[in-house]
Design an enzyme around this catalytic site. Sequence first.
Site, PDB file in Angstrom:
ATOM      1  N   TRP A 180      89.216 190.156 -62.637  1.00 55.17           N
ATOM      2  CA  TRP A 180      88.741 191.529 -62.353  1.00 55.17           C
ATOM      3  C   TRP A 180      89.560 192.167 -61.243  1.00 55.17           C
ATOM      4  CZ3 TRP A 180      86.421 193.124 -66.359  1.00 55.17           C
ATOM      5  CH2 TRP A 180      85.584 192.281 -67.097  1.00 55.17           C
ATOM      6  N   ASP A 223      84.165 195.106 -55.045  1.00 51.84           N
ATOM      7  CA  ASP A 223      83.575 194.973 -56.377  1.00 51.84           C
ATOM      8  C   ASP A 223      82.540 193.852 -56.266  1.00 51.84           C
ATOM      9  OD1 ASP A 223      82.871 194.423 -58.974  1.00 51.84           O
ATOM     10  OD2 ASP A 223      84.924 194.159 -59.714  1.00 51.84           O
ATOM     11  N   LYS A 231      75.071 192.417 -64.521  1.00 52.26           N
ATOM     12  CA  LYS A 231      75.126 191.024 -64.086  1.00 52.26           C
ATOM     13  C   LYS A 231      73.857 190.666 -63.301  1.00 52.26           C
ATOM     14  CE  LYS A 231      79.310 191.051 -65.732  1.00 52.26           C
ATOM     15  NZ  LYS A 231      80.484 191.485 -65.013  1.00 52.26           N
TER      16      LYS A 231
HETATM   17  C1  PLP Z   1      81.785 192.223 -65.397  1.00 50.45           C
HETATM   18  C2  PLP Z   1      82.634 192.593 -64.240  1.00 50.45           C
HETATM   19  C3  PLP Z   1      83.408 193.763 -64.236  1.00 50.45           C
HETATM   20  C4  PLP Z   1      83.476 194.694 -65.420  1.00 50.45           C
HETATM   21  O1  PLP Z   1      82.303 195.398 -65.527  1.00 50.45           O
HETATM   22  P1  PLP Z   1      82.077 196.497 -66.658  1.00 50.45           P
HETATM   23  O2  PLP Z   1      80.795 197.121 -66.217  1.00 50.45           O
HETATM   24  O3  PLP Z   1      82.011 195.796 -67.960  1.00 50.45           O
HETATM   25  O4  PLP Z   1      83.213 197.462 -66.581  1.00 50.45           O
HETATM   26  C5  PLP Z   1      84.141 194.049 -63.108  1.00 50.45           C
HETATM   27  N1  PLP Z   1      84.111 193.235 -62.032  1.00 50.45           N
HETATM   28  C6  PLP Z   1      83.391 192.115 -62.001  1.00 50.45           C
HETATM   29  C7  PLP Z   1      83.402 191.266 -60.777  1.00 50.45           C
HETATM   30  C8  PLP Z   1      82.628 191.764 -63.104  1.00 50.45           C
HETATM   31  O5  PLP Z   1      81.898 190.628 -63.074  1.00 50.45           O
END
Ligand code: PLP
Length: 362
Positions: free
Chosen positions: A104, A173, A197
């Site tokens: 990511w 993030d 998540k």
């Molecule tokens: C799942 C995830 C993403 C992507 O998220 P989306 O909402 O599908 O764009 C980005 N960063 C991390 C750390 C993730 O676990």
Amino acid sequence: MTGNRIYNFNAGPASLPLGVLAQIQNSFLNFNDSGMSITEVSHRSKWFEEVLNDAIARTKRLLNLDDSYHVLFLQGGASLQFAMVPMNLLPDDREADYVNTGTWATKAIKEAQLLGKKVNVAASSEDRNFAYIPKNIAFNPKAAYVHITSNNTIKGTQWASFPDTNGVPIVADMSSDIMSRPIDVKKFGLIYAGAQKNIGPAGVCMVIIRDDLLKLTPKNIPTMLKYTIHAEGNSMYNTPPCFGIYTIQLVMKWLEESVGGLANMEKINQKKGKILYDFMDKSGFYKPTADADSRSLMNVTFRLPTEELEKEFIKQATANDFGGLKGHRSVGGCRASIYNATNVEAVSALVDFMRIFQQKNG
Ligand SMILES: *Cc1c(COP(=O)(O)O)cnc(C)c1O
């Protein structure tokens, strides 16, 4: 387990607290005596405005956010934030530091570069397949921001503590560990998290942004991609993802009223992680893939002695109602995602299953 529900170790979309799901079900046809579902009321109605403002208030209380922070609910997932962050916060004549800790983070770097921005990869753990969180990083004191991925969902690593950046705001993030522990929020200028998540369903991304960063949004980017527009409109510049926000509100309520806040949540998460990692460390059969000091308490990635055994393990786990244990398709192996809503009982049951599988196959 309740009824015909399985032990859910999905990486995302992932498990939600059972009480939250039950409450959604109970109020689904007639929300708060409106005679309508929450998915049918106007986003400008008092019913929805109450939901939105309560979700924001609870988020602020849980994370100890003062009034300089704005809580936004946006669409486009965490992936759109990879672009919105540099578009809004990184002027062409400045640089940003990025720490590359996996899939990511790599994508976040790529998006900033696509926009022609000056990206400095201040540290990376790519040399060992992202099995660790880099230490003693020399950050650029003039950077516009430092971008990190607090928990690496695919590689199974997590920042145990956050780096000192000499006052440069951290942009994080936190998609896969937001609300899993208390954080020292003053270090952060912006936090974003795809909800699916740890805090809600897919379709909504929580963004927390501090006042001083809001001042950086340039005029010449699309309206929908400006943090300022969403902050001024309290996430209602256009129709927000109403159902997702409602679910987040209920998850925040669960965190405050059932769990008792993030310090308690952290203790529970540490307990779950310890049960699983201690068992694997002693097993001589299951091997966690991350370095011990970088292990994630949210996504526990591990290998078995052979790929055949991994296949068999996932097959038998599925047959025994343990779902979502397959590693991400890009890395293989196994992964147990043990987010907030996956309780100690589920983790203990998984360890019992793993022990029996080892006895039969080890
Ligand atoms: C799942 C995830 C993403 C992507 O998220 P989306 O909402 O599908 O764009 C980005 N960063 C991390 C750390 C993730 O676990």
